[in-house]
Design an enzyme around this catalytic site. Structure first.
Site, PDB file in Angstrom:
ATOM      1  N   ASP A 340       0.855  -1.184   0.000  1.00  0.00           N
ATOM      2  CA  ASP A 340       0.000   0.000   0.000  1.00  0.00           C
ATOM      3  C   ASP A 340       0.898   1.244   0.000  1.00  0.00           C
ATOM      4  OD1 ASP A 340      -3.043   0.871   0.677  1.00  0.00           O
ATOM      5  OD2 ASP A 340      -1.623   2.239   1.641  1.00  0.00           O
ATOM      6  N   ASP A 383      -4.263   2.333  -4.803  1.00  0.00           N
ATOM      7  CA  ASP A 383      -2.808   2.252  -4.610  1.00  0.00           C
ATOM      8  C   ASP A 383      -2.391   0.931  -3.967  1.00  0.00           C
ATOM      9  OD1 ASP A 383      -4.115   2.903  -2.261  1.00  0.00           O
ATOM     10  OD2 ASP A 383      -2.385   3.929  -1.405  1.00  0.00           O
TER      11      ASP A 383
END
Length: 461
Positions: A340, A383
């Site tokens: 992440d 993301d």
């Protein structure tokens, strides 16, 4: 509008799906023709209408009193479930490329059970939002071997619909090569196209099908497809499959067509038994499907790939990893990693989505550099990225994560860090969802520690 009479002949002559040829000494009745069809597709509503000659509906056991839309649904429901996506894809390809296309697939006949249908068609018209496809269909099981009265030549044709020699020659003219083989002796009776020399060489040098295969296969078939092609051409296996009720065999492989140039080919083998002698023959033919196959592979790749980053999309990643986890041996070391990018929203807010997209592209490229080709890399959206590795000890994983940490410092679009959660699969039996949950928990701990780090689930459990 029914597809009958002169309308059908004009369509086939115009698009040269079935060019006229002299029947010569065969003298077959002009009334016997292949099964012809037309499909009208409303691209706005998705409505399909199927029309064809009554003889074709009779052959397939389709009630003639159905409406065109009802008839299409009846026909489509009987396409073998495993082939339904393939048939729909070929229809879309006919519309897109506007060239003759062929599809062979399973179809559940109301009287005969599952049969193999071969439909050849072409885009013929567009009327507003409606496109029209026209072509002909054949039942591949209905094959017999017939002889000319005036010559010793023999041909393989399909009962009722492939009985005219002009249509048979048209079928073969679409092929790259063909040959007829006695499956018991391996003697090649006829051959043409790129296989033309095989029958002649077999006679001159007393070589049968198997001997010629050993001589030439390694020279022309790409190494990766060699075993598949060899198994498909094994006469003993072909006869065994025929006795088990399968009389059509197909495979796709890459064959040399020029100096270091390979094209995708489709090999089709139709097996039939001569009524009087009981001899079993095979009609082998190959067709150059390179253009169609490459488009299909590209579409398949596009359907499995995240369009922005060119790594796997979530659906494809999950399907692949679920299967890998299910099949893995308990002693096999595997790991699921969740990445992440820290504070990614701030990049989008401060620099815009274009800068954010550039960060995602460069980050995915770094992941591809850090891991092996055999490792699965995917994007879950936003993301968040995922990686699945097999046979990689934790020490090696740590080294790769160190490489990623240093490499992302080179990203020019924005200064970023990332947090990572890892679930190592041990002897404990875990499913994909449990692994992902544990990796997420480890990722949460990485964020909690201040981000820009990684954590294994077993370190917090």
């Amino acid at each position: 509008m029914p597809v009958k009479g002169e309308r059908v002949r004009n369509v086939s002559e115009k698009h040269e799906i079935m060019p006229k040829r002299s029947t010569g000494s065969w003298n077959m009745p002009e009334t016997i023709r292949p099964g012809l069809w037309k499909i009208e597709i409303d691209q706005t509503t998705g409505r399909h209408v199927l029309e064809a000659e009554e003889e074709m509906f009779s052959l397939l056991g389709i009630p003639v009193d159905m409406g065109g839309e009802e008839r299409w649904l009846y026909w489509l429901e009987r396409v073998a479930e495993k082939d339904r996506d393939y048939v729909n894809w070929v229809i879309q390809l006919m519309i897109a490329v506007q060239k003759p296309m062929e599809a062979e697939f399973g179809w559940n006949h109301p009287r005969r059970g599952e049969i193999r249908l071969c439909w050849t068609g072409i885009f013929t018209a567009r009327e507003g939002n409606t496109v029209v496809l026209e072509g002909y269909g054949r039942i591949m099981e209905d094959i017999i071997r017939i002889s000319s009265k005036d010559t010793e030549d023999t041909m393989v044709v399909e009962k009722k619909y492939l009985i005219k020699s002009d249509f048979y020659q048209t079928l073969l003219s679409e092929m790259t090569g063909y040959m007829e083989v006695d499956l018991d002796s391996g003697i090649i009776h006829n051959s043409g196209g790129i296989w033309k020399r095989y029958a002649q060489e077999g006679q001159e040098k007393h070589l049968n099908f198997q001997s010629l295969g050993k001589k030439y296969i390694k020279e022309v078939v790409i190494e990766q497809d060699f075993n598949l092609y060899t198994k498909s051409m094994d006469l003993k296996k072909i006869k065994k499959m025929y006795r088990e009720g399968k009389n059509t065999i197909t495979c796709q492989f890459r064959r040399l067509v020029g100096a270091s140039i390979y094209h995708w080919m489709e090999l089709v083998i139709h097996v039939f038994e001569e009524g009087e002698s009981g001899k079993i023959y095979g009609l082998f033919y190959i067709k150059d499907i390179d253009e169609t196959k490459r488009k299909y592979l590209e579409q398949e790749r596009a359907a499995a790939t995240d369009p922005l980053t060119n790594v796997m999309n979530r659906r494809n990643f999950e399907m692949l990893v679920r299967e890998a986890i299910q099949r893995r041996k308990r002693t096999e070391k595997c790991a699921l990693l969740v990445f992440d990018i820290d504070n990614f929203k701030k990049i989008n807010d401060a620099r815009g989505h274009q800068a954010g997209d550039q960060v995602l592209k460069e980050f995915s490229k770094i992941l591809t550099e850090a891991f092996r080709k055999s490792d699965a890399i995917g994007r879950f959206g936003g993301d968040e990225f995922v990686v699945f590795v097999k046979g990689m000890p934790e020490k090696a994983i740590d080294q790769r994560l160190g490489f990623i940490k240093e490499k992302i410092k080179e990203i020019k679009a924005a200064s970023i860090t990332c947090s990572i959660g890892i679930c190592s699969l041990t002897a404990e039996k875990l499913g994909y969802d449990q692994c992902l949950e544990r990796a997420d928990q480890a990722l949460y701990q990485s964020k909690k520690k201040g981000k820009d780090t990684f954590c294994y689930w077993h370190q917090i459990s």
